[in-house]
Design an enzyme around this catalytic site. Sequence first.
Site, PDB file in Angstrom:
ATOM      1  CG  HIS A  95       8.234  -0.731  -4.220  1.00 25.20           C
ATOM      2  ND1 HIS A  95       7.058  -0.055  -4.422  1.00 25.20           N
ATOM      3  CD2 HIS A  95       7.980  -1.635  -3.241  1.00 25.20           C
ATOM      4  CE1 HIS A  95       6.132  -0.522  -3.599  1.00 25.20           C
ATOM      5  NE2 HIS A  95       6.661  -1.483  -2.875  1.00 25.20           N
ATOM      6  CD  GLU A 141       5.368  -3.539 -10.569  1.00 29.83           C
ATOM      7  OE1 GLU A 141       5.877  -3.844 -11.656  1.00 29.83           O
ATOM      8  OE2 GLU A 141       5.656  -2.498  -9.961  1.00 29.83           O
ATOM      9  CG  ASP A 142       3.308  -2.901  -5.020  1.00 32.51           C
ATOM     10  OD1 ASP A 142       4.465  -3.089  -5.440  1.00 32.51           O
ATOM     11  OD2 ASP A 142       2.798  -1.775  -4.902  1.00 32.51           O
ATOM     12  CG  ASP A 181      -2.072   2.429  -1.250  1.00 35.04           C
ATOM     13  OD1 ASP A 181      -1.827   3.422  -1.956  1.00 35.04           O
ATOM     14  OD2 ASP A 181      -1.968   2.429  -0.009  1.00 35.04           O
ATOM     15  NE  ARG A 218       5.376  -0.038   1.956  1.00 34.26           N
ATOM     16  CZ  ARG A 218       4.518   0.514   1.101  1.00 34.26           C
ATOM     17  NH1 ARG A 218       4.051  -0.212   0.100  1.00 34.26           N
ATOM     18  NH2 ARG A 218       4.139   1.754   1.242  1.00 34.26           N
ATOM     19  CB  CYS A 249       2.778   0.640  -9.435  1.00 29.88           C
ATOM     20  SG  CYS A 249       4.271   1.519  -9.152  1.00 29.88           S
ATOM     21  NE  ARG A 278      -0.804  -1.816  -1.708  1.00 27.85           N
ATOM     22  CZ  ARG A 278      -0.129  -1.704  -2.843  1.00 27.85           C
ATOM     23  NH1 ARG A 278       1.044  -1.110  -2.858  1.00 27.85           N
ATOM     24  NH2 ARG A 278      -0.617  -2.184  -3.963  1.00 27.85           N
TER      25      ARG A 278
HETATM   26  C1  CIR Z   1       2.011   2.244  -1.528  1.00 28.46           C
HETATM   27  O1  CIR Z   1       2.610   2.989  -0.744  1.00 28.46           O
HETATM   28  O2  CIR Z   1       1.961   1.028  -1.357  1.00 28.46           O
HETATM   29  C2  CIR Z   1       1.318   2.858  -2.707  1.00 28.46           C
HETATM   30  N1  CIR Z   1       0.808   4.146  -2.365  1.00 28.46           N
HETATM   31  C3  CIR Z   1       2.256   2.970  -3.881  1.00 28.46           C
HETATM   32  C4  CIR Z   1       2.717   1.642  -4.408  1.00 28.46           C
HETATM   33  C5  CIR Z   1       3.575   1.766  -5.603  1.00 28.46           C
HETATM   34  N2  CIR Z   1       3.880   0.495  -6.143  1.00 28.46           N
HETATM   35  C6  CIR Z   1       4.973   0.189  -6.803  1.00 28.46           C
HETATM   36  O3  CIR Z   1       5.893   1.003  -6.860  1.00 28.46           O
HETATM   37  N3  CIR Z   1       5.083  -1.029  -7.295  1.00 28.46           N
END
Ligand code: CIR
Length: 256
Positions: free
Chosen positions: A164, A65-66, A60, A131, A251, A85
Amino acid sequence: MFTKAIVRAPSANFASGLTTVDLGAPVFELALEQHEAYCRTLEACGLSLAFLEPDERYPDSTFVEDTAVLTKRGAVIARPGVASRLGEVEQIKRVLGNYFDRSHAIREPGTLDGGDVCEAGDHFFIGISQRTNEAGANQLAAFLEEFGYTSTLIDIRNLSNILHLKSGLAYLGGNRMMVIDEVKKLNPLRDYELIDVDNAEEYAANCLAVNDRILVAAGFPVLQQRLQQLDYETIVLEMSEFQKMDGGLSCLSLRF
Ligand code: CIR
């Protein structure tokens, strides 16, 4: 104005990342092409890009961005809310050292995904989600306060449709927010001019204002027209392969 962004191309095992949607497996080559087009678009908007190496340990990790919250006055390293992650932040920490004198990090028991943080000028909205927990949100709020920003926490845990906060909300600049119906009802947004996203086009709510343009996902004509009627210059990008993995336009980069 943004001048830089950090991006990370999808790794070859991108399809084994997390997803909640049932849209089929992403095609890696197509994801790479879409990512490449995204990067070229950010450059066309005036940003210079820093590229992190793809990393198969973290399928991922293209959703960079996360891993952090970047502001003009300092950076905060996030602490992603899923175990798979957590390690993504190591690489980002190293890179941010080149750009930021001031930085903090979210610490245990806090968790925070950057996708839950919506910057709106000097104010930030922080989503408490599946999250991001309250400890993580409160730690971020304190760091932002130290940087001279204000923030509001928004609990989105009982909203059905979004992973999110920014899956359902985008700041367009000025006093404008783009919102899906469920988010529209939230009290903290009452002072904003809210631009609706139709229920059938919810994915496109995660649009991305970059300097004087707005990036929008392809295939959502109502929203695109609405933005054009408001005189925004839009750039439409194919996002199908990232949508399959719950990722949107914001993201895929960290802008600063
Ligand atoms: C996740 O589930 O963490 C990733 N497949 C998708 C993350 C998307 N990120 C975001 O919206 N900032």
